[in-house]
Design a protein around this motif. Sequence first.
Motif, mmCIF file in Angstrom:
data_model
loop_
_atom_site.group_PDB
_atom_site.id
_atom_site.type_symbol
_atom_site.label_atom_id
_atom_site.label_comp_id
_atom_site.label_asym_id
_atom_site.label_seq_id
_atom_site.Cartn_x
_atom_site.Cartn_y
_atom_site.Cartn_z
ATOM 1 N N HIS A 115 30.408 -10.694 -14.273
ATOM 2 C CA HIS A 115 30.603 -11.840 -13.776
ATOM 3 C C HIS A 115 29.972 -12.764 -13.094
ATOM 4 O O HIS A 115 30.553 -14.295 -13.515
ATOM 5 C CB HIS A 115 32.432 -12.033 -13.082
ATOM 6 N N ASN A 116 28.958 -12.639 -12.269
ATOM 7 C CA ASN A 116 27.947 -13.424 -11.684
ATOM 8 C C ASN A 116 26.965 -13.703 -12.178
ATOM 9 O O ASN A 116 26.260 -14.141 -11.716
ATOM 10 C CB ASN A 116 28.201 -12.554 -10.340
ATOM 11 N N THR A 117 26.934 -13.533 -13.412
ATOM 12 C CA THR A 117 25.741 -13.801 -14.961
ATOM 13 C C THR A 117 25.887 -15.849 -13.816
ATOM 14 O O THR A 117 24.012 -15.552 -13.478
ATOM 15 C CB THR A 117 26.458 -13.296 -15.649
ATOM 16 N N GLY A 120 24.051 -15.534 -10.404
ATOM 17 C CA GLY A 120 23.009 -15.258 -10.855
ATOM 18 C C GLY A 120 21.689 -15.869 -11.108
ATOM 19 O O GLY A 120 21.054 -16.011 -10.926
ATOM 20 N N GLY A 123 21.133 -18.759 -9.003
ATOM 21 C CA GLY A 123 20.012 -18.182 -7.474
ATOM 22 C C GLY A 123 18.341 -18.222 -8.400
ATOM 23 O O GLY A 123 18.096 -18.752 -7.603
ATOM 24 N N GLN A 130 21.402 -17.984 -0.044
ATOM 25 C CA GLN A 130 22.846 -18.092 0.284
ATOM 26 C C GLN A 130 23.675 -18.020 -0.817
ATOM 27 O O GLN A 130 23.188 -16.877 -1.864
ATOM 28 C CB GLN A 130 23.429 -19.503 0.118
ATOM 29 N N SER A 131 24.594 -17.314 0.335
ATOM 30 C CA SER A 131 26.180 -16.713 -0.529
ATOM 31 C C SER A 131 26.142 -17.035 -1.740
ATOM 32 O O SER A 131 26.528 -18.144 -1.669
ATOM 33 C CB SER A 131 26.850 -16.348 0.444
ATOM 34 N N SER A 132 27.214 -16.755 -2.851
ATOM 35 C CA SER A 132 27.275 -16.399 -3.859
ATOM 36 C C SER A 132 28.310 -15.816 -4.035
ATOM 37 O O SER A 132 28.503 -14.381 -4.347
ATOM 38 C CB SER A 132 26.145 -16.657 -5.075
ATOM 39 N N THR A 133 29.783 -16.286 -4.441
ATOM 40 C CA THR A 133 30.634 -15.436 -4.612
ATOM 41 C C THR A 133 31.515 -15.892 -5.906
ATOM 42 O O THR A 133 31.331 -17.031 -6.971
ATOM 43 C CB THR A 133 31.657 -15.992 -3.715
ATOM 44 N N ALA A 134 31.272 -15.197 -6.709
ATOM 45 C CA ALA A 134 31.816 -15.358 -8.243
ATOM 46 C C ALA A 134 33.417 -14.575 -8.117
ATOM 47 O O ALA A 134 33.917 -13.599 -8.067
ATOM 48 C CB ALA A 134 31.356 -14.605 -9.797
ATOM 49 N N LEU A 135 34.514 -15.317 -8.813
ATOM 50 C CA LEU A 135 35.913 -15.117 -8.438
ATOM 51 C C LEU A 135 36.269 -15.201 -9.819
ATOM 52 O O LEU A 135 36.518 -16.601 -10.746
ATOM 53 C CB LEU A 135 36.950 -15.652 -7.628
ATOM 54 N N SER A 136 37.974 -14.842 -10.026
ATOM 55 C CA SER A 136 38.639 -14.989 -10.855
ATOM 56 C C SER A 136 40.355 -15.238 -10.557
ATOM 57 O O SER A 136 40.472 -14.210 -9.815
ATOM 58 C CB SER A 136 38.427 -13.995 -12.303
ATOM 59 N N GLU A 148 38.479 -20.797 -1.878
ATOM 60 C CA GLU A 148 37.467 -19.794 -1.587
ATOM 61 C C GLU A 148 36.004 -21.565 -1.079
ATOM 62 O O GLU A 148 35.306 -21.680 -0.331
ATOM 63 C CB GLU A 148 36.348 -19.675 -2.039
ATOM 64 N N THR A 152 34.986 -21.669 2.794
ATOM 65 C CA THR A 152 33.363 -21.732 3.528
ATOM 66 C C THR A 152 32.960 -23.123 4.106
ATOM 67 O O THR A 152 31.775 -22.993 4.742
ATOM 68 C CB THR A 152 32.667 -20.607 1.809
ATOM 69 N N VAL B 165 40.547 -12.713 -7.723
ATOM 70 C CA VAL B 165 39.467 -11.183 -7.448
ATOM 71 C C VAL B 165 38.026 -11.735 -7.681
ATOM 72 O O VAL B 165 37.732 -12.816 -7.818
ATOM 73 C CB VAL B 165 39.518 -10.688 -8.628
ATOM 74 N N LYS B 175 32.981 -8.254 -0.617
ATOM 75 C CA LYS B 175 33.468 -9.277 -0.264
ATOM 76 C C LYS B 175 34.756 -9.656 -0.565
ATOM 77 O O LYS B 175 34.124 -11.371 0.124
ATOM 78 C CB LYS B 175 32.100 -10.166 -1.790
ATOM 79 N N ARG B 182 37.491 -15.434 5.768
ATOM 80 C CA ARG B 182 37.902 -16.773 5.447
ATOM 81 C C ARG B 182 38.857 -17.324 5.440
ATOM 82 O O ARG B 182 39.523 -18.397 6.179
ATOM 83 C CB ARG B 182 36.317 -17.734 4.173
ATOM 84 N N GLU B 259 27.041 -12.560 3.488
ATOM 85 C CA GLU B 259 26.493 -12.635 1.950
ATOM 86 C C GLU B 259 25.245 -13.249 2.167
ATOM 87 O O GLU B 259 24.783 -14.260 2.558
ATOM 88 C CB GLU B 259 27.497 -13.051 1.156
ATOM 89 N N MET B 266 18.163 -11.230 -11.981
ATOM 90 C CA MET B 266 19.291 -10.073 -12.266
ATOM 91 C C MET B 266 19.721 -8.541 -12.317
ATOM 92 O O MET B 266 20.250 -8.838 -11.801
ATOM 93 C CB MET B 266 19.714 -10.724 -13.996
#
Lengths: 274, 404
Positions: A115-117, A120, A123, A130-136, A148, A152, B165, B175, B182, B259, B266
Motif C-alpha cells: 500500500h505504500n508503493t 516509497g 521517497g 522523513q516519516s511516511s504513512t500510507a493509510l486507507s 493524520e 502530524t 488502517v 506505526k 498523534r 518514524e 523499495m
Amino acid sequence: MDVAIDGIGLLAPGLPCWRESRAVLAGDRPYQPTAVPSPEAAILPPNERRRSSDSVRWAVQVAQEAIEQSGLDPRDIPTVFASSGGEMLVFDQLCRVLATEERRVSPTLFHQSVHNTAAGYWGIATTGRQSSTALSCYDDSFAAGLVEAVATVREEQRPVLLVTYDLAVPAPLDEARPITEGFAAAFVLSPPVRDSTVILRLGLEQAPAGESACFPEYLAERLADDALERLRLNNPAARSLPLLCAVAAAAPRTVELAWLENQRLQLTIEPCRC
Amino acid sequence: MSPSGPMAPLVLSAYTLVTANGRGTGAVLDAILARRSALKPCDFEDVALKTHIGRVAGLEDFSLDHDLRPFDCRNNRLAWLGLQQDGFTVAVAEAKQRYGAHRVAVVMGTSTSGILETEHAYRARDPRTGALPAWYVSRYRYTHNMFSLGHFVRTCLGLEGPAMVVSTACSSSAKVFASAARLMRAGFCDAAVVGGADSLCHTTLYGFSALQLLSSDPCRPCDEDRDGLSLGEAAGYALLERVERAGGRGAVALLGYGESTDGYHMSHPHPEGAGAVRAIRDSLARAGIRPEAVEYVNLHGTATRVNDEVEDKAVYSVFGARPACSSTKGWTGHTLGAAGVTEAVISALCLTKGLMPGTLNCRRVDPALQCRVIRDHQFGALSCVVSNIFGFGGNNCSLVLGKL
C-alpha cells in the motif's frame, strides 16, 4: 486546529493540474471530463518511472505539483498517502499470476503490491528520510488522511505533504469496486504563519444519530455541478473535491466531510491576508 | 523529532496477542520461556515451497457468523481470535464507558489484509467471461480492501471514534502506535485501540520466494549461517490511554516512537541503515531518554543476510554494544504487517517479567555483528525496551516501551 495550505496538486479527467482547474472548480467555467494523458511524474528517476505503476505516477505527479508550488524542499517534508485500494492494478496482475500453475511472481511486481508503493517511490525520487504513512479508510480515506496529516503538522510543527489517489479499477476487479475514473490530489499543509494565503480550520465532531453513511448526499459536501458530483461519488480520492472547490472559490467557506458513519469533519477555508 | 518536546507516556492498559505459538499472552510467554519455536514445514493450502511457516492453528475450523459474516476471511478470523484473548474486549468495553464510543479510536495495521480472498476468487473466475464469482464481488469491501480490518475491529468492539488502517508493509502495526498517539495528542480521541493482523497468503509466500528471501529452514536471526526469513501470521492489540486515566506504578507504557524512511530502494534497506538510525534516535528523543537508559533492543531481526547486517550497524551506532539485543522471529516467523504489534506486545511481556529473551535458532552469532546479540534468556530488572521494525518502501519505525 488550523493549518495553512501552501500548495495543491490535482489530476483527474478534465482537471489536468491545479492551476488550470481553478476556474472550473470555482464554478466559473463548465466542467468537461475529458481524459487526461498519462502523467509524466518527471521527478521519478527514469529507471523507477519505467517500472512504476500508473497509480505511482499519478500520486507522484500531484505530489510534485504541490511541492513545487510550496517552494519547499521535499526532503524536509513528512508524507501521508491516503488511498482506498492502493495498487489495484498490481493486485490484478499478481492474482492472475497466482492463479496459474507456475505462480511465477516477479519480484518487482511483488514489492509494488504494498500500500505504500507510491510513498516509497516518492521517497526514492526525493531521497527524503522523513516519516511516511500510507493509510486507507475505504470511501473516507481522504478524510482519514487529512486528519493524520493535520495531526502530524501539529505534532512536528513542520509542513506535511498529503497525497490522496485512487485509479480506475481494472476488470474483473471493477465488479467488486466500480471506480471508473482516476483521481489524485495533493496538499502541502503547514503551520500557519502571518503571510499564509489559505487557512484550513479542521474540526471533528460526532455525526448526529440517525444519519447514515449509506446516504452521503445528505451532507454539505455535495457539489453543485452534476458531473463533478458523479466524480466525487465514484472515486474515494475525489472526496477531496469539496475542499478543492472551496479553496478555488477564494472566499470563506465551510464544507463537511463524512468520516465513517459517525464522525464528520468540518473544514473552514479562510483565504485572505494576501 | 517533535519540537514540542518529549511525549506524555501512553499506558498499554490492556494488550493481547495470537501467534503460531498460541492464543493469548500466556501461551506466547510460555513458548518463549520453553524456547519452543512454532515454525513448521510449509503446509499452507496447496503452496509447494520449501520453507517453514508460523501458521496459527484453527483458522480453517470456524467462520464468522451473523453480523460478521461479510467479513469472513482468514485475516479477520485471525483478528477475531486475537480480540477474544486476555480479557481485551472487557477492557475496551470499560474504556467505552469511560470516554464514550465516539471518543475511542481504532488504528490497525496490515500489509495484505484479506488478499487471500481475491487470490481464491481469481482461481474461480468464469472460464468464459473471466468474471469473478458472486460470493466474492459483494465481499471485497469487507475482506480484501485495506480498511476491512479496521472496519471489522470497530464493528466487533462497537466503537464509533476515528478509524483508519495504516499499511506501510512490515512497519504497519508499529506505526499505528505513532498515529494513535498523534490523534490523542491532537484531541481527536481520548483512547485508542491499536494493533494489527496479517495472515498467510500466496502473495507473500510466492513474493518473498521470488525475492529469494525465504529460508528453507526455520529462520536463524543473527546466525552466521542465516539464509532468509520464515513467514508467520499474527494478530495483536493494545488499548492506549493517558497516564492520568489509566496509569499506575509498574504499568507498561509507550514512551516514544520514531518514524523515518530510507529514500533508497523499495525492497533493499539503506546500506548504512541511515533511515533506521533516524527512527531509533527520534524514538529516544520523543521518550526523553538517553540511549544508556535502554537495557534491551528487540531487533527487527528477520534473518535475511542484509537486514540483520544493516540493522546491526544502525543499532550499534546508537547504542554501542551495551544493551542486550535479540530477535524473536525464531518463535513466530516474520508476521509482516502484524510484526510491529507482535513485538510490541512481546516487549511489554518482557518488561513485566524482567526477561530479555535469547535469539531462538541462532547457533553461533555472526562474528561480523557488533551489537551484543544474546542467544540465551537473561533475567533482571528491565525498565526500558526499544523495538525496531523496518519495511518495504524503506519504511522504518522504532517504539520505546517502558515501565512507569
